[in-house]
Design an enzyme around this catalytic site. Structure first.
Site, PDB file in Angstrom:
ATOM      1  N   GLY A   1       0.715  -1.256   0.062  1.00 55.27           N
ATOM      2  CA  GLY A   1      -0.050   0.051  -0.074  1.00 55.27           C
ATOM      3  C   GLY A   1       0.891   1.143   0.093  1.00 55.27           C
ATOM      4  N   THR A   2       1.311   1.803  -1.312  1.00 57.42           N
ATOM      5  CA  THR A   2       2.202   2.820  -1.310  1.00 57.42           C
ATOM      6  C   THR A   2       1.515   4.044  -1.528  1.00 57.42           C
ATOM      7  OG1 THR A   2       3.855   1.226  -2.133  1.00 57.42           O
ATOM      8  CG2 THR A   2       4.344   3.522  -2.489  1.00 57.42           C
TER       9      THR A   2
ATOM     10  N   ALA B   1      -0.494   7.541   0.879  1.00 59.22           N
ATOM     11  CA  ALA B   1      -0.039   8.518   1.938  1.00 59.22           C
ATOM     12  C   ALA B   1       0.897   8.006   3.300  1.00 59.22           C
ATOM     13  CB  ALA B   1      -1.402   9.438   2.357  1.00 59.22           C
TER      14      ALA B   1
ATOM     15  N   ASN C   1      -6.124   1.460  11.073  1.00 56.79           N
ATOM     16  CA  ASN C   1      -6.863   2.044  11.819  1.00 56.79           C
ATOM     17  C   ASN C   1      -7.865   0.861  12.491  1.00 56.79           C
ATOM     18  OD1 ASN C   1      -5.846   4.771  12.077  1.00 56.79           O
ATOM     19  ND2 ASN C   1      -6.824   5.273  10.189  1.00 56.79           N
TER      20      ASN C   1
ATOM     21  N   LYS D   1      -6.076   5.252  19.910  1.00 54.31           N
ATOM     22  CA  LYS D   1      -6.406   5.733  18.519  1.00 54.31           C
ATOM     23  C   LYS D   1      -7.448   5.924  18.083  1.00 54.31           C
ATOM     24  CE  LYS D   1      -4.768   7.218  14.946  1.00 54.31           C
ATOM     25  NZ  LYS D   1      -4.075   6.301  13.556  1.00 54.31           N
TER      26      LYS D   1
ATOM     27  N   SER E   1      -8.516  10.968   6.418  1.00 51.94           N
ATOM     28  CA  SER E   1      -8.617  10.105   5.482  1.00 51.94           C
ATOM     29  C   SER E   1      -9.856   9.508   4.969  1.00 51.94           C
ATOM     30  CB  SER E   1      -7.663   9.134   5.773  1.00 51.94           C
ATOM     31  OG  SER E   1      -8.424   8.411   6.916  1.00 51.94           O
TER      32      SER E   1
ATOM     33  N   GLU F   1     -13.665   2.772   5.912  1.00 51.72           N
ATOM     34  CA  GLU F   1     -13.462   1.930   6.907  1.00 51.72           C
ATOM     35  C   GLU F   1     -14.309   1.784   8.310  1.00 51.72           C
ATOM     36  OE1 GLU F   1      -8.801   1.171   7.029  1.00 51.72           O
ATOM     37  OE2 GLU F   1      -9.090   3.411   7.045  1.00 51.72           O
TER      38      GLU F   1
END
Length: 315
Positions: A9-10, A12, A104, A191, A261, A273
């Site tokens: 996952g390249t 941000a 997350n 988080k 995000s 998500e």
């Protein structure tokens, strides 16, 4: 000899941290999808508050089967893509490899640990403002700290393990501020204090973090949501203190104006998500006969908005 890193996952997050590791001299292998041809030809460009840099040549792949096994695999996909990990990870991990989930939500390490050939699993909690603004082009706006914790069955605290310390050393060499957590499950709940409040409200209210914090009513709602996260954590015998909530409010007040995000995903008609960040904590609380009414309402609103948005989703 430097540890070898794989980036799944390249975007941000993965693109930024992976680029920092390569800039520091570590061998890094990047798995890409839409940006593959661009990055393979032109590399990665990083604009950062810590200093801009370009990597004109990177090890870029669009097929995990072509990638070498890596000592550490950083998974920076959105959790909505985790169903692809059983096909991606087995060829990238060897004996002694570590998988770090820079994701997350709750309940994700447990699922990844079930994948055959995956051994040690860590969670990485990223407190960073970073956006992908073009092909191979990432803009890092603020913060950047990663909290690392090791996963154990039943979410038992692991303490500070040797592999955590080794990865911490690598990250610090790459200029990545790092903290180690003795209790990953507590860190995951901590988080959520930020993610549930700001990711959810940014979509429902169509607002940046700055706009949310500038309005008295939404500030009150943020605090109430954070306090409900603390109630949820308590059902798992994890304590989130009022001081921690105050720290998150203060951090966000001082943060540069930022689209979360989840808001960026919503505006781009990508899947949200929702389950990892909202659904899983609600299930845990419900199993303990605890209601989190504001979080539940936010969860239901997001489900409605995603359905309405999905006619243009890019699955």
């Amino acid at each position: 000899m430097s540890r070898c890193y794989g980036i799944i996952g390249t975007g941000a997050i993965g693109g930024y941290y992976g680029a920092c590791l390569q800039q520091a001299g570590f061998p890094v292998h990047f798995l890409l999808r839409s940006d593959y041809e661009w990055v393979k030809a032109k590399g990665l460009r990083i604009e950062s508050v810590n200093g801009d840099f370009t990597l004109p040549r990177v090890n870029a792949y669009n097929d995990p089967a072509q990638m070498p096994a890596c000592d550490v695999v950083l998974v920076a996909l959105k959790t909505t893509q985790n169903q692809t990990l059983p096909q991606i990870l087995p060829s990238l991990v060897g004996e002694g490899s570590t998988v770090v989930l820079l994701q997350n939500g709750l309940g994700i390490e447990e699922e990844v640990a079930k994948i055959p050939s995956v051994g040690r699993v860590l969670g990485g909690l990223c407190f960073i403002c970073s956006n992908k603004i073009g092909a191979g082009h990432i803009r890092h706006l603020d913060y950047g700290q990663v909290t690392l914790g090791e996963y154990a069955q039943n979410n038992e605290p692991c303490g500070i393990t040797m592999v955590m310390q080794e990865i911490e050393q690598d990250f610090k060499r790459a200029g990545i501020e790092t903290q180690l957590s003795e209790d990953l499950h507590l860190s995951r709940w901590q988080k959520l204090v930020w993610n549930i409040s700001y990711n959810g409200l940014s979509v429902v209210l169509d607002a940046t973090t700055e706009e949310i914090m500038a309005n008295e009513n939404s500030r009150v709602l943020v605090r109430q949501l954070m306090e409900e996260v603390a109630i949820g954590a308590k059902t798992r015998d994890r304590a989130i203190t009022p001081d921690f909530i105050e720290k998150m409010l203060d951090y966000t007040t001082k943060m540069k104006p930022y689209k979360t995000s989840m808001k960026l995903d919503y505006d781009s008609h990508r899947p949200l998500e929702i389950e990892a960040i909202f659904g899983n904590p609600l299930k845990i609380a419900q199993a303990a006969n605890t209601d989190l009414p504001r979080i539940r309402m936010l969860y239901q609103q997001l489900q409605f908005l995603e359905v309405m948005n999905c006619s243009q989703c890019n699955f």
